[in-house]
Write an enzyme that holds these catalytic residues in place. Structure first.
Site, PDB file in Angstrom:
ATOM      1  N   PRO A   1       0.821  -1.211   0.000  1.00 11.58           N
ATOM      2  CA  PRO A   1       0.000   0.000   0.000  1.00 11.58           C
ATOM      3  C   PRO A   1       0.858   1.266   0.000  1.00 11.58           C
ATOM      4  CG  PRO A   1      -0.266  -1.245   2.068  1.00 11.58           C
ATOM      5  CD  PRO A   1       0.699  -2.004   1.219  1.00 11.58           C
ATOM      6  N   ASP A   2       0.347   2.343  -0.568  1.00 15.54           N
ATOM      7  CA  ASP A   2       1.070   3.620  -0.486  1.00 15.54           C
ATOM      8  C   ASP A   2       0.754   4.274   0.863  1.00 15.54           C
ATOM      9  OD1 ASP A   2      -1.489   4.584  -0.787  1.00 15.54           O
ATOM     10  OD2 ASP A   2      -1.151   5.594  -2.691  1.00 15.54           O
ATOM     11  N   PHE A   3       1.105   5.528   1.038  1.00 13.17           N
ATOM     12  CA  PHE A   3       0.793   6.234   2.287  1.00 13.17           C
ATOM     13  C   PHE A   3      -0.640   6.769   2.268  1.00 13.17           C
ATOM     14  CE2 PHE A   3       5.112   7.964   4.080  1.00 13.17           C
ATOM     15  CZ  PHE A   3       5.334   6.734   4.668  1.00 13.17           C
ATOM     16  N   ARG A   4      -0.969   7.489   1.180  1.00 11.25           N
ATOM     17  CA  ARG A   4      -2.086   8.420   1.281  1.00 11.25           C
ATOM     18  C   ARG A   4      -3.355   8.043   0.563  1.00 11.25           C
ATOM     19  NH1 ARG A   4       2.569  11.118   1.534  1.00 11.25           N
ATOM     20  NH2 ARG A   4       2.823  12.587   3.259  1.00 11.25           N
TER      21      ARG A   4
ATOM     22  N   GLN B   1      11.408   7.313  -3.928  1.00 13.80           N
ATOM     23  CA  GLN B   1      11.190   7.533  -2.498  1.00 13.80           C
ATOM     24  C   GLN B   1      10.914   6.199  -1.813  1.00 13.80           C
ATOM     25  OE1 GLN B   1       8.500  11.350  -2.098  1.00 13.80           O
ATOM     26  NE2 GLN B   1       8.158  10.379  -4.053  1.00 13.80           N
ATOM     27  N   ASN B   2      10.792   5.154  -2.626  1.00 12.94           N
ATOM     28  CA  ASN B   2      10.379   3.868  -2.057  1.00 12.94           C
ATOM     29  C   ASN B   2      11.505   3.191  -1.293  1.00 12.94           C
ATOM     30  OD1 ASN B   2       7.979   4.408  -3.160  1.00 12.94           O
ATOM     31  ND2 ASN B   2       8.115   2.931  -4.842  1.00 12.94           N
TER      32      ASN B   2
ATOM     33  N   ASP C   1      11.156  -0.184  -0.617  1.00 12.78           N
ATOM     34  CA  ASP C   1      10.862  -1.608  -0.746  1.00 12.78           C
ATOM     35  C   ASP C   1      11.915  -2.392  -1.517  1.00 12.78           C
ATOM     36  OD1 ASP C   1      10.340  -0.913  -3.444  1.00 12.78           O
ATOM     37  OD2 ASP C   1       8.205  -0.663  -3.053  1.00 12.78           O
TER      38      ASP C   1
ATOM     39  N   HIS D   1      15.024   7.885   0.092  1.00 16.07           N
ATOM     40  CA  HIS D   1      14.607   7.718   1.484  1.00 16.07           C
ATOM     41  C   HIS D   1      15.168   6.442   2.087  1.00 16.07           C
ATOM     42  CE1 HIS D   1      11.009  10.648   0.684  1.00 16.07           C
ATOM     43  NE2 HIS D   1      12.182  11.248   0.739  1.00 16.07           N
TER      44      HIS D   1
ATOM     45  N   THR E   1       3.519   9.300  -7.187  1.00 16.12           N
ATOM     46  CA  THR E   1       3.881  10.029  -5.965  1.00 16.12           C
ATOM     47  C   THR E   1       2.932  11.201  -5.741  1.00 16.12           C
ATOM     48  OG1 THR E   1       5.549  11.387  -4.868  1.00 16.12           O
ATOM     49  CG2 THR E   1       5.684  11.307  -7.260  1.00 16.12           C
ATOM     50  N   SER E   2       2.677  11.499  -4.466  1.00 15.63           N
ATOM     51  CA  SER E   2       1.819  12.651  -4.157  1.00 15.63           C
ATOM     52  C   SER E   2       2.656  13.936  -4.087  1.00 15.63           C
ATOM     53  CB  SER E   2       1.110  12.424  -2.821  1.00 15.63           C
ATOM     54  OG  SER E   2       2.070  12.273  -1.790  1.00 15.63           O
TER      55      SER E   2
ATOM     56  N   ASN F   1       0.010   9.406 -12.820  1.00 15.13           N
ATOM     57  CA  ASN F   1      -0.474   9.239 -11.454  1.00 15.13           C
ATOM     58  C   ASN F   1      -1.994   9.133 -11.481  1.00 15.13           C
ATOM     59  OD1 ASN F   1       0.635   9.115  -8.769  1.00 15.13           O
ATOM     60  ND2 ASN F   1      -0.476  10.971  -8.272  1.00 15.13           N
TER      61      ASN F   1
HETATM   62  P1  CNA Z   1       2.035   8.705  -1.210  1.00 16.07           P
HETATM   63  O1  CNA Z   1       1.991  10.007  -0.547  1.00 16.07           O
HETATM   64  O2  CNA Z   1       1.261   7.614  -0.599  1.00 16.07           O
HETATM   65  O3  CNA Z   1       1.520   8.936  -2.700  1.00 16.07           O
HETATM   66  C1  CNA Z   1       1.330   7.881  -3.603  1.00 16.07           C
HETATM   67  C2  CNA Z   1       0.745   8.452  -4.882  1.00 16.07           C
HETATM   68  O4  CNA Z   1       0.651   7.416  -5.811  1.00 16.07           O
HETATM   69  C3  CNA Z   1      -0.630   9.053  -4.692  1.00 16.07           C
HETATM   70  O5  CNA Z   1      -0.718  10.254  -5.404  1.00 16.07           O
HETATM   71  C4  CNA Z   1      -1.573   8.002  -5.294  1.00 16.07           C
HETATM   72  O6  CNA Z   1      -2.720   8.556  -5.858  1.00 16.07           O
HETATM   73  C5  CNA Z   1      -0.684   7.410  -6.355  1.00 16.07           C
HETATM   74  N1  CNA Z   1      -1.004   6.034  -6.654  1.00 16.07           N
HETATM   75  C6  CNA Z   1      -1.069   4.980  -5.802  1.00 16.07           C
HETATM   76  N2  CNA Z   1      -1.378   3.854  -6.464  1.00 16.07           N
HETATM   77  C7  CNA Z   1      -1.535   4.215  -7.766  1.00 16.07           C
HETATM   78  C8  CNA Z   1      -1.864   3.508  -8.938  1.00 16.07           C
HETATM   79  N3  CNA Z   1      -2.084   2.195  -8.928  1.00 16.07           N
HETATM   80  N4  CNA Z   1      -1.940   4.191 -10.089  1.00 16.07           N
HETATM   81  C9  CNA Z   1      -1.710   5.512 -10.131  1.00 16.07           C
HETATM   82  N5  CNA Z   1      -1.376   6.237  -9.058  1.00 16.07           N
HETATM   83  C10 CNA Z   1      -1.296   5.597  -7.889  1.00 16.07           C
HETATM   84  O7  CNA Z   1       3.507   8.188  -1.417  1.00 16.07           O
HETATM   85  P2  CNA Z   1       4.794   9.001  -1.900  1.00 16.07           P
HETATM   86  O8  CNA Z   1       5.682   8.023  -2.522  1.00 16.07           O
HETATM   87  O9  CNA Z   1       4.448  10.225  -2.647  1.00 16.07           O
HETATM   88  O10 CNA Z   1       5.380   9.481  -0.511  1.00 16.07           O
HETATM   89  C11 CNA Z   1       6.667   9.252  -0.184  1.00 16.07           C
HETATM   90  C12 CNA Z   1       6.818   8.339   1.003  1.00 16.07           C
HETATM   91  C13 CNA Z   1       5.995   7.101   0.872  1.00 16.07           C
HETATM   92  C14 CNA Z   1       8.220   7.865   1.058  1.00 16.07           C
HETATM   93  O11 CNA Z   1       8.872   8.365   2.147  1.00 16.07           O
HETATM   94  C15 CNA Z   1       8.165   6.335   1.108  1.00 16.07           C
HETATM   95  O12 CNA Z   1       9.121   5.803   1.963  1.00 16.07           O
HETATM   96  C16 CNA Z   1       6.807   6.028   1.554  1.00 16.07           C
HETATM   97  N6  CNA Z   1       6.249   4.726   1.191  1.00 16.07           N
HETATM   98  C17 CNA Z   1       6.955   3.832   0.457  1.00 16.07           C
HETATM   99  C18 CNA Z   1       6.401   2.621   0.123  1.00 16.07           C
HETATM  100  C19 CNA Z   1       7.210   1.645  -0.672  1.00 16.07           C
HETATM  101  O13 CNA Z   1       8.428   1.606  -0.520  1.00 16.07           O
HETATM  102  N7  CNA Z   1       6.573   0.862  -1.531  1.00 16.07           N
HETATM  103  C20 CNA Z   1       5.100   2.322   0.527  1.00 16.07           C
HETATM  104  C21 CNA Z   1       4.384   3.278   1.287  1.00 16.07           C
HETATM  105  C22 CNA Z   1       4.983   4.473   1.612  1.00 16.07           C
END
Ligand code: CNA
Length: 374
Positions: A86-89, A159-160, A162, A179, A251-252, A275
């Site tokens: 899952p993502d963060f937001r 930023q991931n 994983d 990160h 990314t958000s 996105n």
């Molecule tokens: P975020 O803030 O959760 O944003 C994710 C973005 O991706 C959002 O705008 C979503 O709408 C978009 N999104 C998610 N899934 C999809 C999809 N299937 N298709 C299109 N768009 C999609 O996460 P960010 O990466 O912007 O924030 C940075 C943080 C999140 C970093 O510090 C990471 O360490 C942290 N993070 C990382 C992971 C990972 O490593 N996989 C997971 C969760 C959080």
């Protein structure tokens, strides 16, 4: 020659706050704006901006015509949701919406270094889920690798945490894990390195790894809010001015100083946002000349992009080969599980302690430098 802390300082000064180094906008401010009222005409609505096939195809055309040979990719958690992380937001499915079980007072606490110092358990519980090994790279990761394979990738800034970019075979020199990652571990206080496999074993079995030098808690080298970014991040000062295409995906753009990187390419350089929603500078209308975006599910968008480029078959093939190799490695690890631990657990301890001490003195130097400019 500039010291890395100079680049760092400049970058922080350019961004929205002096401290902490790695900071976020509070969730209340960070909700992505799916739609806007008409009293805010400069802001984009999803429908007004849900851009165009033509955006995707025109960027594909530029690539096909050889106009983009230094592509920089900026990636976030959205590239790994198709891998089951899952993502963060994202409302409902994002980690921030599902943190009750980790018993934290507010979502960002789980990645806050001061909170961790006081109680590492919430992060360790989450780390058990996030530790590499449980998830596979998906088509999107392989698309980025294909950019490299075609000789077009200048660098991917992710930023991931994983490790999926590495796992799909993007070489280290093309990758900036801005990160951090779980690949290494160190003391959260004195930064003495700690064997990463041992840290993983401890965390997986609900133990707390502790530093052999100062006895504080060890953590994987994932960058928390309030911590410095890795030195490699500062490659951006060279890469972004050179880029001839910027692709921003999943990314958000809410976490600084990373988010502001997208504004550091030349004004005539095409930027393509892939996105689910408009984010960062793409929220404003009119878009900057040469900005394009394609809103929707990233996995589908990337497949269409690959089709425009004629790369789909090659990506599928690359995926198959790499996954077979990864499975073989995994089998080897199952058969010889001690191999890695033995390597990292060797007589390097002395050297590691020394490195830890050097890192403390480097940190102190850096802190003085920041103070001088406050
Ligand atoms: P975020 O803030 O959760 O944003 C994710 C973005 O991706 C959002 O705008 C979503 O709408 C978009 N999104 C998610 N899934 C999809 C999809 N299937 N298709 C299109 N768009 C999609 O996460 P960010 O990466 O912007 O924030 C940075 C943080 C999140 C970093 O510090 C990471 O360490 C942290 N993070 C990382 C992971 C990972 O490593 N996989 C997971 C969760 C959080």
């Amino acid at each position: 020659m500039k010291h890395v802390s100079d680049f760092f300082h400049e970058s922080v000064m350019e961004s929205k706050s002096l401290l902490p180094v790695f900071y976020y906008l509070p969730q209340s401010c960070s909700k992505e704006k799916k739609s806007r009222t008409s009293s805010d005409p400069l802001r984009a609505t999803s429908s007004s901006l849900s851009s165009s096939q033509s955006g995707l195809s025109s960027v594909a055309l530029l690539v096909k015509r050889g106009r983009c040979k230094k592509v920089v990719v900026v990636a976030g958690a959205g590239i790994s949701t198709a891998s089951g992380i899952p993502d963060f937001r994202t409302p409902g499915t994002g980690l921030y919406a599902n943190l009750e079980k980790y018993n934290v007072p507010y979502p960002e606490a789980i990645f806050n270094i001061d909170y961790f110092s006081n109680d590492p358990q919430p992060f360790f519980s989450l780390a058990k889920f996030l530790y590499p090994g449980g998830h596979r790279p998906n088509y999107i990761h392989y698309f980025i690798r294909m950019l490299h394979h075609k000789g077009l990738l200048l660098r991917v800034y992710t930023q991931n945490i994983d490790g999926l970019e590495k796992l799909c075979g993007i070489p280290d020199e093309k990758l900036v894990e801005a990160h951090g990652s779980f690949a290494t571990a160190s003391c959260h206080l004195c930064h003495t390195p700690y064997p990463s496999e041992e840290a993983k074993c401890a965390i997986m079995s609900d133990n707390v790894p502790t530093c052999s030098f100062c006895a504080a808690t060890v953590k994987p080298d994932v960058v928390f809010f309030g911590e410095d970014l890795p030195q490699k991040y500062f490659l951006h000062t060279k890469d972004f001015p050179k880029a001839d295409l910027l692709i921003i995906m999943g990314t958000s753009l809410k976490i600084e100083p990373f988010a502001s990187l997208v504004n550091t390419v030349g004004s005539s350089v095409p930027r393509l946002l892939l996105n689910r929603h408009a984010v960062g500078p793409f929220e404003r209308v009119p878009l900057r000349r040469r900005d394009h975006m394609e809103l929707g599910d990233l996995a589908e968008t990337i497949r269409r992009f690959a089709e425009f480029l004629g790369w789909n078959g090659e990506i599928e093939e690359m995926m198959k080969d790499r996954e077979a190799l990864n499975s073989l490695r995994y089998m080897q690890l199952l058969m010889y599980p001690k191999t890695n631990v033995a390597k990292t657990n060797s007589s390097k301890t002395q050297l590691e302690t020394q490195k830890g001490l050097e890192s403390i003195s480097l940190q102190n130097k850096y802190k003085t430098h920041i103070k001088k400019h406050q």
